[in-house]
Design a protein around this motif. Sequence first.
Motif, PDB file in Angstrom:
ATOM      1  N   PHE A   1       0.848  -1.183   0.000  1.00  0.00           N
ATOM      2  CA  PHE A   1       0.000   0.000   0.000  1.00  0.00           C
ATOM      3  C   PHE A   1       0.889   1.240   0.000  1.00  0.00           C
ATOM      4  N   PHE A   2       0.540   2.236  -0.846  1.00  0.00           N
ATOM      5  CA  PHE A   2       1.466   3.339  -1.093  1.00  0.00           C
ATOM      6  C   PHE A   2       0.777   4.702  -1.082  1.00  0.00           C
ATOM      7  N   LEU A   3       1.531   5.684  -0.566  1.00  0.00           N
ATOM      8  CA  LEU A   3       1.177   7.097  -0.641  1.00  0.00           C
ATOM      9  C   LEU A   3       2.420   7.826  -1.134  1.00  0.00           C
ATOM     10  N   PHE A   4       2.255   9.075  -1.589  1.00  0.00           N
ATOM     11  CA  PHE A   4       3.359   9.760  -2.253  1.00  0.00           C
ATOM     12  C   PHE A   4       3.475  11.206  -1.768  1.00  0.00           C
ATOM     13  N   ILE A   5       4.728  11.625  -1.575  1.00  0.00           N
ATOM     14  CA  ILE A   5       5.047  13.013  -1.254  1.00  0.00           C
ATOM     15  C   ILE A   5       6.250  13.411  -2.104  1.00  0.00           C
ATOM     16  N   THR A   6       6.634  14.670  -2.052  1.00  0.00           N
ATOM     17  CA  THR A   6       7.817  15.094  -2.792  1.00  0.00           C
ATOM     18  C   THR A   6       9.074  14.771  -1.992  1.00  0.00           C
ATOM     19  N   PHE A   7      10.170  14.574  -2.686  1.00  0.00           N
ATOM     20  CA  PHE A   7      11.435  14.254  -2.034  1.00  0.00           C
ATOM     21  C   PHE A   7      11.869  15.375  -1.095  1.00  0.00           C
ATOM     22  N   ASP A   8      11.811  16.609  -1.560  1.00  0.00           N
ATOM     23  CA  ASP A   8      12.268  17.746  -0.756  1.00  0.00           C
ATOM     24  C   ASP A   8      11.500  17.879   0.551  1.00  0.00           C
TER      25      ASP A   8
ATOM     26  N   PHE B   1       6.955  17.722   7.330  1.00  0.00           N
ATOM     27  CA  PHE B   1       7.048  16.260   7.245  1.00  0.00           C
ATOM     28  C   PHE B   1       7.342  15.664   8.620  1.00  0.00           C
ATOM     29  N   PHE B   2       8.323  16.204   9.311  1.00  0.00           N
ATOM     30  CA  PHE B   2       8.711  15.656  10.609  1.00  0.00           C
ATOM     31  C   PHE B   2       7.547  15.708  11.601  1.00  0.00           C
ATOM     32  N   ASN B   3       6.805  16.807  11.600  1.00  0.00           N
ATOM     33  CA  ASN B   3       5.674  16.935  12.524  1.00  0.00           C
ATOM     34  C   ASN B   3       4.556  15.950  12.183  1.00  0.00           C
ATOM     35  N   HIS B   4       4.281  15.757  10.882  1.00  0.00           N
ATOM     36  CA  HIS B   4       3.306  14.738  10.482  1.00  0.00           C
ATOM     37  C   HIS B   4       3.778  13.353  10.928  1.00  0.00           C
TER      38      HIS B   4
ATOM     39  N   ALA C   1       8.940  10.755  -2.973  1.00  0.00           N
ATOM     40  CA  ALA C   1       9.143   9.789  -1.900  1.00  0.00           C
ATOM     41  C   ALA C   1       7.906   8.907  -1.862  1.00  0.00           C
ATOM     42  N   ILE C   2       8.141   7.618  -1.741  1.00  0.00           N
ATOM     43  CA  ILE C   2       7.057   6.646  -1.737  1.00  0.00           C
ATOM     44  C   ILE C   2       6.918   6.093  -0.325  1.00  0.00           C
ATOM     45  N   CYS C   3       5.776   6.360   0.275  1.00  0.00           N
ATOM     46  CA  CYS C   3       5.456   5.883   1.621  1.00  0.00           C
ATOM     47  C   CYS C   3       4.790   4.527   1.460  1.00  0.00           C
ATOM     48  N   ALA C   4       5.399   3.485   2.011  1.00  0.00           N
ATOM     49  CA  ALA C   4       4.918   2.118   1.807  1.00  0.00           C
ATOM     50  C   ALA C   4       4.482   1.508   3.128  1.00  0.00           C
ATOM     51  N   PHE C   5       3.449   0.683   3.060  1.00  0.00           N
ATOM     52  CA  PHE C   5       2.856   0.091   4.255  1.00  0.00           C
ATOM     53  C   PHE C   5       2.542  -1.377   4.003  1.00  0.00           C
TER      54      PHE C   5
ATOM     55  N   PHE D   1      -4.677   9.943   6.875  1.00  0.00           N
ATOM     56  CA  PHE D   1      -5.521  10.815   7.684  1.00  0.00           C
ATOM     57  C   PHE D   1      -4.666  11.884   8.375  1.00  0.00           C
ATOM     58  N   ILE D   2      -3.544  11.487   8.946  1.00  0.00           N
ATOM     59  CA  ILE D   2      -2.679  12.430   9.653  1.00  0.00           C
ATOM     60  C   ILE D   2      -2.022  13.409   8.687  1.00  0.00           C
ATOM     61  N   TYR D   3      -1.582  12.904   7.556  1.00  0.00           N
ATOM     62  CA  TYR D   3      -0.871  13.753   6.589  1.00  0.00           C
ATOM     63  C   TYR D   3      -1.812  14.692   5.848  1.00  0.00           C
TER      64      TYR D   3
END
Length: 197
Positions: free
Chosen positions: A38-45, A52-55, A145-149, A160-162
């Motif tokens: 399962f995947f979500l996507f954000i930018t590399f920067d 990002f850190f707070n999320h 950046a690929i967020c994988a679960f 939900f958090i992001y």
Amino acid sequence: MKVIKTEQDYEPIRIGIEKILNKEKSLPEYIYRQAYKFFLFITFDELFMPLFFNHLKRYLQATGENKFWLASIDPDPKHYFAAHFNFYGVVEFCSSDTEEEYLAALNDYPVDNPADALAHNTNSLVLFSAGYEWAIYGDRNSDIAICAFTDKTQMELFQFIYGYDLLDGVKAAAEYAYGDSGNSKLRATLYSSYSFD
């Protein structure tokens, strides 16, 4: 926050990365091990920003986790960072760390060579926790950046958090990474590699 400086501290992290990534592959190919579906996507920067850190801290708190690692993949942690700068291109963060500590770790090591800091001199990197239920692979060349679960519920909690700061799905990520015209083969490969039903 702990900057990884010894082989003893680095070795379990290296083993963890092997459980997560197939380092023989590169984007737009599928670079994760099969457990990640399962995947979500954000930018590399974005990986180098307080937002990002707070999320991510909120996500850790929601899942009951208290630490994660950020590790360089390219350049190689051992053969580049350790060989030249006496640290492995890896930082361990705790949920109690501040965004100032996060940004300092990514911008201030190695101390004598700021141009080689993780924020400036990583072509690819990975973030993950000890439970291996999630990982985030960032690639500077494609600027995503690929967020994988491993679990859909974990992905939905992260989503939900992001909130609205995520890219709008794999199609939007493919277009962001490889343009909406040209590079159709790269877009198609990323789309097919990270689409899920």
